[in-house]
Design a protein around this motif. Structure first.
Motif, PDB file in Angstrom:
ATOM      1  N   ARG A  68     -21.175   6.485  13.786  1.00 46.44           N
ATOM      2  CA  ARG A  68     -20.194   5.391  11.921  1.00 46.44           C
ATOM      3  C   ARG A  68     -19.097   6.544  11.481  1.00 46.44           C
ATOM      4  O   ARG A  68     -18.700   5.654  10.905  1.00 46.44           O
ATOM      5  N   LEU A  69     -19.350   8.045  11.855  1.00 51.59           N
ATOM      6  CA  LEU A  69     -18.844   8.625  11.310  1.00 51.59           C
ATOM      7  C   LEU A  69     -17.252   9.005  12.055  1.00 51.59           C
ATOM      8  O   LEU A  69     -16.351   9.775  11.406  1.00 51.59           O
ATOM      9  N   GLU A  70     -17.624   8.690  13.618  1.00 53.59           N
ATOM     10  CA  GLU A  70     -16.140   8.554  13.967  1.00 53.59           C
ATOM     11  C   GLU A  70     -15.423   7.474  13.625  1.00 53.59           C
ATOM     12  O   GLU A  70     -13.995   7.104  13.965  1.00 53.59           O
ATOM     13  N   LEU A  71     -15.859   6.341  13.961  1.00 49.36           N
ATOM     14  CA  LEU A  71     -15.191   4.574  13.299  1.00 49.36           C
ATOM     15  C   LEU A  71     -14.481   5.017  11.749  1.00 49.36           C
ATOM     16  O   LEU A  71     -13.729   4.745  11.823  1.00 49.36           O
ATOM     17  N   PHE A  72     -15.478   5.678  10.915  1.00 46.25           N
ATOM     18  CA  PHE A  72     -15.145   5.880   9.706  1.00 46.25           C
ATOM     19  C   PHE A  72     -13.833   6.087   9.907  1.00 46.25           C
ATOM     20  O   PHE A  72     -13.191   6.513   8.971  1.00 46.25           O
ATOM     21  N   GLY A  73     -13.811   7.779  10.077  1.00 46.58           N
ATOM     22  CA  GLY A  73     -13.104   8.515  10.842  1.00 46.58           C
ATOM     23  C   GLY A  73     -11.144   8.166  11.418  1.00 46.58           C
ATOM     24  O   GLY A  73     -10.310   8.000  10.673  1.00 46.58           O
ATOM     25  N   LEU A  74     -11.196   6.721  12.241  1.00 45.12           N
ATOM     26  CA  LEU A  74     -10.745   5.763  12.534  1.00 45.12           C
ATOM     27  C   LEU A  74      -9.748   4.948  11.425  1.00 45.12           C
ATOM     28  O   LEU A  74      -9.160   4.941  11.677  1.00 45.12           O
ATOM     29  N   VAL A  75     -10.981   4.739  11.389  1.00 42.88           N
ATOM     30  CA  VAL A  75      -9.872   3.438   9.655  1.00 42.88           C
ATOM     31  C   VAL A  75      -9.509   4.282   8.979  1.00 42.88           C
ATOM     32  O   VAL A  75      -8.160   3.993   8.560  1.00 42.88           O
ATOM     33  N   SER A  76      -9.864   5.451   8.586  1.00 39.67           N
ATOM     34  CA  SER A  76      -9.153   6.398   7.592  1.00 39.67           C
ATOM     35  C   SER A  76      -7.991   6.834   8.078  1.00 39.67           C
ATOM     36  O   SER A  76      -6.853   6.419   7.811  1.00 39.67           O
ATOM     37  N   ASN A  77      -7.664   6.960   9.156  1.00 48.28           N
ATOM     38  CA  ASN A  77      -6.300   7.527  10.189  1.00 48.28           C
ATOM     39  C   ASN A  77      -5.481   6.702  10.336  1.00 48.28           C
ATOM     40  O   ASN A  77      -4.377   6.521   9.425  1.00 48.28           O
ATOM     41  N   VAL A  78      -5.783   4.917  10.539  1.00 47.21           N
ATOM     42  CA  VAL A  78      -5.518   3.963  10.504  1.00 47.21           C
ATOM     43  C   VAL A  78      -4.510   3.555   9.239  1.00 47.21           C
ATOM     44  O   VAL A  78      -3.674   3.417   8.912  1.00 47.21           O
ATOM     45  N   VAL A  79      -5.505   3.305   8.231  1.00 44.06           N
ATOM     46  CA  VAL A  79      -4.830   3.061   6.770  1.00 44.06           C
ATOM     47  C   VAL A  79      -4.627   4.483   6.150  1.00 44.06           C
ATOM     48  O   VAL A  79      -3.654   4.108   5.754  1.00 44.06           O
ATOM     49  N   ILE A  80      -4.148   6.249   6.642  1.00 40.42           N
ATOM     50  CA  ILE A  80      -3.816   6.392   6.350  1.00 40.42           C
ATOM     51  C   ILE A  80      -2.158   6.661   6.544  1.00 40.42           C
ATOM     52  O   ILE A  80      -0.583   6.931   6.058  1.00 40.42           O
ATOM     53  N   MET A  81      -2.127   5.737   8.020  1.00 44.12           N
ATOM     54  CA  MET A  81      -0.710   6.408   8.618  1.00 44.12           C
ATOM     55  C   MET A  81      -0.310   4.639   7.901  1.00 44.12           C
ATOM     56  O   MET A  81       0.739   5.009   8.349  1.00 44.12           O
ATOM     57  N   SER A  82      -1.286   3.722   7.547  1.00 40.81           N
ATOM     58  CA  SER A  82       0.111   2.515   8.159  1.00 40.81           C
ATOM     59  C   SER A  82       0.311   2.887   5.846  1.00 40.81           C
ATOM     60  O   SER A  82       2.140   2.801   5.835  1.00 40.81           O
ATOM     61  N   ILE A  83       0.063   3.413   5.342  1.00 42.20           N
ATOM     62  CA  ILE A  83       0.977   4.404   4.476  1.00 42.20           C
ATOM     63  C   ILE A  83       2.567   5.325   4.303  1.00 42.20           C
ATOM     64  O   ILE A  83       2.613   4.508   3.862  1.00 42.20           O
ATOM     65  N   MET A  84       1.411   6.130   5.305  1.00 34.47           N
ATOM     66  CA  MET A  84       3.278   6.905   5.779  1.00 34.47           C
ATOM     67  C   MET A  84       3.751   6.095   5.976  1.00 34.47           C
ATOM     68  O   MET A  84       5.454   6.628   5.810  1.00 34.47           O
ATOM     69  N   PHE A  85       3.677   4.227   7.135  1.00 35.66           N
ATOM     70  CA  PHE A  85       4.405   4.601   7.694  1.00 35.66           C
ATOM     71  C   PHE A  85       5.271   3.508   6.554  1.00 35.66           C
ATOM     72  O   PHE A  85       6.725   3.089   6.797  1.00 35.66           O
ATOM     73  N   ILE A  86       4.898   3.186   5.995  1.00 34.61           N
ATOM     74  CA  ILE A  86       5.324   1.900   4.502  1.00 34.61           C
ATOM     75  C   ILE A  86       6.437   3.423   3.992  1.00 34.61           C
ATOM     76  O   ILE A  86       7.070   2.702   3.245  1.00 34.61           O
ATOM     77  N   MET A  87       6.541   4.231   3.571  1.00 34.11           N
ATOM     78  CA  MET A  87       6.884   5.443   3.167  1.00 34.11           C
ATOM     79  C   MET A  87       8.067   5.678   3.666  1.00 34.11           C
ATOM     80  O   MET A  87       9.194   5.929   3.102  1.00 34.11           O
ATOM     81  N   ALA A  88       7.642   5.596   4.709  1.00 33.70           N
ATOM     82  CA  ALA A  88       9.174   6.387   5.795  1.00 33.70           C
ATOM     83  C   ALA A  88       9.436   4.931   5.714  1.00 33.70           C
ATOM     84  O   ALA A  88      10.896   5.463   6.053  1.00 33.70           O
ATOM     85  N   TYR A  89       9.235   4.080   5.942  1.00 34.76           N
ATOM     86  CA  TYR A  89      10.398   2.689   5.796  1.00 34.76           C
ATOM     87  C   TYR A  89      11.611   2.798   4.783  1.00 34.76           C
ATOM     88  O   TYR A  89      12.620   2.928   4.971  1.00 34.76           O
ATOM     89  N   PHE A  90      10.715   3.179   3.448  1.00 36.53           N
ATOM     90  CA  PHE A  90      11.507   2.999   2.308  1.00 36.53           C
ATOM     91  C   PHE A  90      12.447   4.237   2.522  1.00 36.53           C
ATOM     92  O   PHE A  90      13.645   3.878   2.202  1.00 36.53           O
TER      93      PHE A  90
END
Length: 348
Positions: A78-100
């Motif tokens: 569950r710790l690894e799953l939480f870390g993976l979900v966190s990574n996806v969320v953070i990278m999604s935010i950063m990709f949106i910022m990179a796009y703009f």
């Protein structure tokens, strides 16, 4: 922010800056995929300067929160799953910022919409590259914690491949009445009890202590002596640990029916330090300083005191305030022929 958390953020920021520089170099001079646009060197540098620290801060803060609130509280999967979900969320935010950022500030000549941006092969590859980078950094963080904070880099540099001499302060902290507590709680609950106690030992991080090793219900802390060192931090670290245990007194009573009490011995002096082991490598300290510290800690029961120090350490702090010293006498410690003065120190 606590010094330990600042060190985590520092390591993540440096790691991500290096990772993004490597990515930019590979994209610019290595394998080039078909992408809508290609950034100029100055634009690539801006990406490194902006997104390196940003990624380091976001992933570093996530790691701090995971260590603070989730370690030892949920299963590993569950710790690894939480870390993976966190990574996806953070990278999604950063990709949106990179796009703009790319669309409105970097001045690319070709128009680009968001779907085109996230669906091109380079963006997809960058996304999975970021997940891989954070996995490696989290792995290195765990190895570093297992070896002792900071020791991973010392081993990689080969600092102690050849034995050398250092001046260090050592503190041996041991659980009082451990045999009685173990008999009362039984093996499993006693191990859980020790886990909780050493989890609360994190209070010492703010005082620069290195955890040298755990030996049963005993932990050995160490500080490297320097001309500018404030030797009082050793006392403050022990008292901070006591305060943390007292703060959680109700939790210990509810869970185990008792409150842990730890005693400690402190000494300062020369030790030899070397990298030892082939199957399992670690940094080891040897010398009379270690032996004397252990013997001083054993005298806590005899004098019914929680903190005893050697004359050598006491001389480093004797002109400072914040504690009440008491000379208990000169002791011929087990294994030593000369007499050693032993002091008891309490908070003023």
């Amino acid at each position: 922010m606590k010094k330990r958390n600042l060190r985590i953020l520092r390591d993540y920021i440096i790691g991500w800056i290096i990772a993004i520089i490597f990515w930019v170099i590979m994209r610019s001079y290595g394998v080039t995929l078909h992408v809508p646009t290609t950034a100029e060197p100055a634009q690539a540098l801006r990406l490194v300067i902006i997104f390196g620290p940003l990624a380091g801060i976001m992933f570093g803060l996530t790691q701090i929160k995971i260590e603070r609130y989730l370690y030892r509280r949920i299963p590993l999967w569950r710790l690894e799953l939480f870390g993976l979900v966190s990574n996806v969320v953070i990278m999604s935010i950063m990709f949106i910022m990179a796009y703009f950022m790319i669309k409105f500030t970097l001045g690319f000549n070709e128009p680009i919409d968001f779907w085109q941006f996230i669906s091109n092969p380079s963006a997809i590859l960058a996304f999975f590259y970021s997940i891989f980078v954070n996995f490696i950094m989290a792995l290195l963080r765990q190895i570093n914690l297992s070896l002792g904070d900071g020791n991973l880099w010392k081993l990689l540099r080969g600092d102690f491949y050849t034995p050398r001499v250092e001046n260090r302060v050592f503190m041996f902290i041991d659980l009082k009445s451990s045999t009685t507590i173990a008999e009362t709680l039984g093996h499993i609950r006693y191990s859980q009890f020790i886990q909780d106690c050493f989890f609360d030992l994190q209070a010492i991080h703010e005082y620069g202590a290195e955890v040298y090793q755990y030996v049963g219900d005993e932990v050995v802390l160490s500080w490297k002596s320097t001309p500018s060192m404030d030797y009082l931090v050793c006392l403050k670290a022990f008292w901070a640990f006591q305060d943390q245990l007292k703060k959680r007194e109700a939790n210990y009573m509810a869970k185990y029916g008792l409150v842990p009490v730890f005693k400690a011995g402190i000494n300062e002096g020369e030790v030899s330090v070397a990298e030892v082991g082939e199957i399992k490598r670690e940094i080891a300290y040897h010398g009379d300083t270690m032996n004397i510290t252990s013997r001083i800690q054993e005298k806590c029961n005899q004098y019914d005191r929680l903190l005893l120090v050697s004359e050598c350490y006491y001389n480093k702090i004797r002109h400072q305030t914040g504690f009440k010293p008491e000379l208990l006498g000169e002791e011929e410690l087990r294994g030593k022929h000369e007499l050693i003065k032993v002091y008891s120190l309490e908070r003023a």
